[in-house]
Design a protein around this motif. Structure first.
Motif, PDB file in Angstrom:
ATOM      1  N   ARG A  20       0.818  -1.121   0.122  1.00 44.50           N
ATOM      2  CA  ARG A  20       0.076   0.045   0.024  1.00 44.50           C
ATOM      3  C   ARG A  20       0.888   1.324   0.033  1.00 44.50           C
ATOM      4  NH1 ARG A  20       0.591   2.634   4.967  1.00 44.50           N
ATOM      5  NH2 ARG A  20       0.337   1.478   6.638  1.00 44.50           N
ATOM      6  N   PRO A  21       0.334   2.499  -0.403  1.00 40.93           N
ATOM      7  CA  PRO A  21       1.060   3.658  -0.210  1.00 40.93           C
ATOM      8  C   PRO A  21       1.291   3.914   1.190  1.00 40.93           C
ATOM      9  CG  PRO A  21      -1.044   4.037  -1.531  1.00 40.93           C
ATOM     10  CD  PRO A  21      -1.097   2.702  -0.827  1.00 40.93           C
ATOM     11  N   LEU A  22       2.381   4.892   1.330  1.00 43.95           N
ATOM     12  CA  LEU A  22       2.601   5.417   2.737  1.00 43.95           C
ATOM     13  C   LEU A  22       1.547   6.280   3.150  1.00 43.95           C
ATOM     14  CD1 LEU A  22       6.399   6.801   2.811  1.00 43.95           C
ATOM     15  CD2 LEU A  22       5.412   4.861   4.402  1.00 43.95           C
ATOM     16  N   THR A  99      -2.330  -5.877  10.766  1.00 45.69           N
ATOM     17  CA  THR A  99      -3.192  -4.776  10.886  1.00 45.69           C
ATOM     18  C   THR A  99      -2.720  -3.540  10.152  1.00 45.69           C
ATOM     19  OG1 THR A  99      -4.430  -5.832  12.935  1.00 45.69           O
ATOM     20  CG2 THR A  99      -4.745  -3.539  12.402  1.00 45.69           C
ATOM     21  N   GLY A 100      -3.431  -2.919   9.401  1.00 49.37           N
ATOM     22  CA  GLY A 100      -3.041  -1.467   8.779  1.00 49.37           C
ATOM     23  C   GLY A 100      -2.255  -1.905   7.419  1.00 49.37           C
ATOM     24  N   SER A 101      -2.018  -2.810   6.999  1.00 48.05           N
ATOM     25  CA  SER A 101      -1.261  -3.357   5.753  1.00 48.05           C
ATOM     26  C   SER A 101      -2.313  -3.200   4.663  1.00 48.05           C
ATOM     27  CB  SER A 101      -0.905  -4.533   5.697  1.00 48.05           C
ATOM     28  OG  SER A 101      -1.591  -5.510   5.801  1.00 48.05           O
ATOM     29  N   GLY A 102      -3.592  -2.973   4.620  1.00 50.95           N
ATOM     30  CA  GLY A 102      -4.430  -2.940   3.583  1.00 50.95           C
ATOM     31  C   GLY A 102      -5.249  -4.129   3.255  1.00 50.95           C
ATOM     32  N   LYS A 103      -5.525  -4.966   3.966  1.00 49.74           N
ATOM     33  CA  LYS A 103      -6.458  -6.294   3.797  1.00 49.74           C
ATOM     34  C   LYS A 103      -7.789  -5.849   3.453  1.00 49.74           C
ATOM     35  CE  LYS A 103      -5.663  -8.004   7.806  1.00 49.74           C
ATOM     36  NZ  LYS A 103      -4.676  -6.975   8.131  1.00 49.74           N
ATOM     37  N   THR A 104      -8.483  -4.873   4.188  1.00 47.61           N
ATOM     38  CA  THR A 104      -9.714  -4.530   4.083  1.00 47.61           C
ATOM     39  C   THR A 104      -9.801  -3.603   3.064  1.00 47.61           C
ATOM     40  OG1 THR A 104     -10.125  -4.938   6.367  1.00 47.61           O
ATOM     41  CG2 THR A 104     -11.897  -3.501   5.312  1.00 47.61           C
ATOM     42  N   HIS A 105      -8.866  -2.728   2.733  1.00 46.33           N
ATOM     43  CA  HIS A 105      -8.931  -2.118   1.551  1.00 46.33           C
ATOM     44  C   HIS A 105      -9.000  -2.797   0.138  1.00 46.33           C
ATOM     45  CE1 HIS A 105      -8.043   1.471  -0.982  1.00 46.33           C
ATOM     46  NE2 HIS A 105      -7.441   0.681  -1.668  1.00 46.33           N
ATOM     47  N   THR A 106      -8.110  -3.870   0.292  1.00 50.06           N
ATOM     48  CA  THR A 106      -7.837  -4.860  -0.942  1.00 50.06           C
ATOM     49  C   THR A 106      -9.383  -5.612  -1.070  1.00 50.06           C
ATOM     50  OG1 THR A 106      -5.673  -5.001  -0.738  1.00 50.06           O
ATOM     51  CG2 THR A 106      -7.055  -6.903  -1.775  1.00 50.06           C
TER      52      THR A 106
HETATM   53  P1  ADP Z   1      -5.996  -3.603   7.518  1.00 48.13           P
HETATM   54  O1  ADP Z   1      -7.586  -4.122   7.160  1.00 48.13           O
HETATM   55  O2  ADP Z   1      -5.129  -4.649   6.956  1.00 48.13           O
HETATM   56  O3  ADP Z   1      -5.757  -3.552   8.796  1.00 48.13           O
HETATM   57  P2  ADP Z   1      -6.840  -1.561   6.040  1.00 48.13           P
HETATM   58  O4  ADP Z   1      -7.341  -1.769   4.520  1.00 48.13           O
HETATM   59  O5  ADP Z   1      -7.804  -0.912   6.903  1.00 48.13           O
HETATM   60  O6  ADP Z   1      -5.762  -2.216   6.601  1.00 48.13           O
HETATM   61  O7  ADP Z   1      -5.709  -0.002   5.529  1.00 48.13           O
HETATM   62  C1  ADP Z   1      -5.190   0.629   6.547  1.00 48.13           C
HETATM   63  C2  ADP Z   1      -5.114   2.038   5.965  1.00 48.13           C
HETATM   64  O8  ADP Z   1      -4.529   2.249   4.733  1.00 48.13           O
HETATM   65  C3  ADP Z   1      -6.670   2.768   5.426  1.00 48.13           C
HETATM   66  O9  ADP Z   1      -6.743   4.007   5.886  1.00 48.13           O
HETATM   67  C4  ADP Z   1      -6.681   2.438   4.167  1.00 48.13           C
HETATM   68  O10 ADP Z   1      -7.841   3.384   3.536  1.00 48.13           O
HETATM   69  C5  ADP Z   1      -5.152   2.768   3.806  1.00 48.13           C
HETATM   70  N1  ADP Z   1      -5.044   1.804   2.488  1.00 48.13           N
HETATM   71  C6  ADP Z   1      -4.656   0.633   2.511  1.00 48.13           C
HETATM   72  N2  ADP Z   1      -4.529   0.150   1.197  1.00 48.13           N
HETATM   73  C7  ADP Z   1      -4.397   1.331   0.313  1.00 48.13           C
HETATM   74  C8  ADP Z   1      -4.169   1.446  -0.976  1.00 48.13           C
HETATM   75  N3  ADP Z   1      -3.759   0.534  -1.685  1.00 48.13           N
HETATM   76  N4  ADP Z   1      -4.359   2.809  -1.302  1.00 48.13           N
HETATM   77  C9  ADP Z   1      -4.825   3.792  -0.439  1.00 48.13           C
HETATM   78  N5  ADP Z   1      -4.869   3.676   0.853  1.00 48.13           N
HETATM   79  C10 ADP Z   1      -4.811   2.364   1.251  1.00 48.13           C
END
Ligand code: ADP
Ligand code: MG
Length: 344
Positions: A20-22, A99-106
């Protein structure tokens, strides 16, 4: 040396990696950049390199998505896999990572947004669109959805209208049974017939609410539990005398971070142990399947037992490993890449 054990074993298992992006509060400091994407012919689009304590760790996967990769670009790479559920395959797509790596976003993304919606809403749109086209060829499909959460090795029904029952951690009512045809039955689990992706969106919202209820009660339960979305697809073509039964499982796994070091005790420790156990069981199962071992340890966790008929055989599995590029997460990111490459 590339850590590509899984790749050599292939079969019906694929591993994608997505960085994911910073985030804004993680800075934009190029000097502390820990992840890069090598661009030689062999590694283009598949290689990733992580630097920890000045040491470089290269990995290779079936596909690597960079912070610039859009939701659409990720979906394009899985759409065939999703489609195969309509052809009668059993499919599992996992999102793995801390947690916070972008799983739910994906997986979910921002459901209402055209650009930012994730794999689950996109998959459903595709499936219902295809169903419409296949109807013209004489195929009639019935679809059913269930959504559950596995928390501390207990199943929670996310579509249950009975709150008392859904928060009951006693697990007797959700006994998992597999029949000879490879169908899974979780007793008392709510299963809903669906006819459109809008109906499924509605149910996804309901499930999200049901999860957040738990969240306030139980310390961010959603990141400490596995979310399992299941779409059962049954198709009949009378003129061709054909019948198919596919399953699409989309799984947002619990955060993979090792919490033991942060001195967790009590409930937190129990959670951590349950998560570690089920994630390592999942890895054991996938690895044993890839190696075509005789004994596959499905029974070691609820998650692997639940998904048993959809793992192995001629079913298809995709693991999307989500990675944070933040320097503060370098150890966890390395763990995730190693999990994915199964060299830990
Ligand atoms: P997880 O489910 O693994 O805990 P999240 O999906 O909630 O992580 O992502 C953590 C944060 O990073 C959220 O604010 C999400 O919107 C952001 N994020 C994750 N992946 C991306 C992406 N590919 N592009 C933009 N924002 C992202
Ligand atoms: Mg999440």
């Amino acid at each position: 040396k590339l850590h590509n054990t899984i790749l050599e074993l292939k079969g019906n298992i694929r591993v994608f990696c997505r960085v994911r992006p910073l985030l804004l509060d993680e800075g934009v400091d190029n000097e502390t950049k820990i992840i890069s994407f090598p661009t030689t012919i062999e590694t283009l689009g598949r290689g990733i390199e992580l630097v920890q304590h000045g040491q470089s760790h290269p990995f290779m996967f079936d596909k690597v998505f960079t912070p610039q990769s859009s939701q659409e670009e990720v979906f394009v790479e899985i759409s065939q896999l999703v489609q195969s559920a309509l052809d009668g395959y059993k499919v599992c797509i996992f999102a793995y990572g801390q947690t916070g790596s972008g799983k739910t976003h994906t997986m979910m993304g921002t459901p209402g947004s055209y650009d930012e919606k994730g794999l689950i809403p996109r998959s459903l749109e595709q499936i219902f669109e295809s169903r419409q086209k296949l109807l013209e060829q004489g195929w009639k499909y019935e679809m059913q959805v269930s959504m559950l959460e596995i928390y501390n090795e207990n199943i929670r029904d996310l579509l249950s209208s009975n709150k008392a029952c859904s928060t009951d951690s006693g697990n007797k009512q959700y006994a998992i049974k597999h029949d000879a045809n490879g169908n899974t039955n979780v007793s008392d689990l709510t299963i809903v017939d669906v006819r459109s992706s809008r109906e499924v969106s509605f149910l996804l919202n309901r499930a999200a609410q049901s999860r957040s209820v738990g969240k306030t009660q139980m310390n961010e339960q959603s990141s400490r539990s596995h979310f399992v979305f299941t779409l059962r697809i049954s198709g009949v073509n009378e003129s061709m005398e054909q019948h198919v039964q596919g399953v699409l499982n989309l799984i947002d796994l619990a955060g993979s971070e090792r919490l033991s070091k942060s001195g967790s005790t009590g409930d937190r420790l129990k959670e951590t142990q349950a998560i570690n156990k089920s994630l390592s069981s999942l890895s054991d199962v996938i690895f044993a399947l890839a190696k075509k071992e005789e004994h596959i340890p499905f029974r070691n966790s609820k998650l692997t037992y639940l998904l048993q008929p959809c793992l192995g055989g001629d079913s298809k599995t995709l693991m999307v490993v989500n990675v944070s590029p933040a320097p503060s997460s370098v150890n966890e990111s390395l763990c995730s890449l190693r999990f994915a490459a199964r060299v830990n």
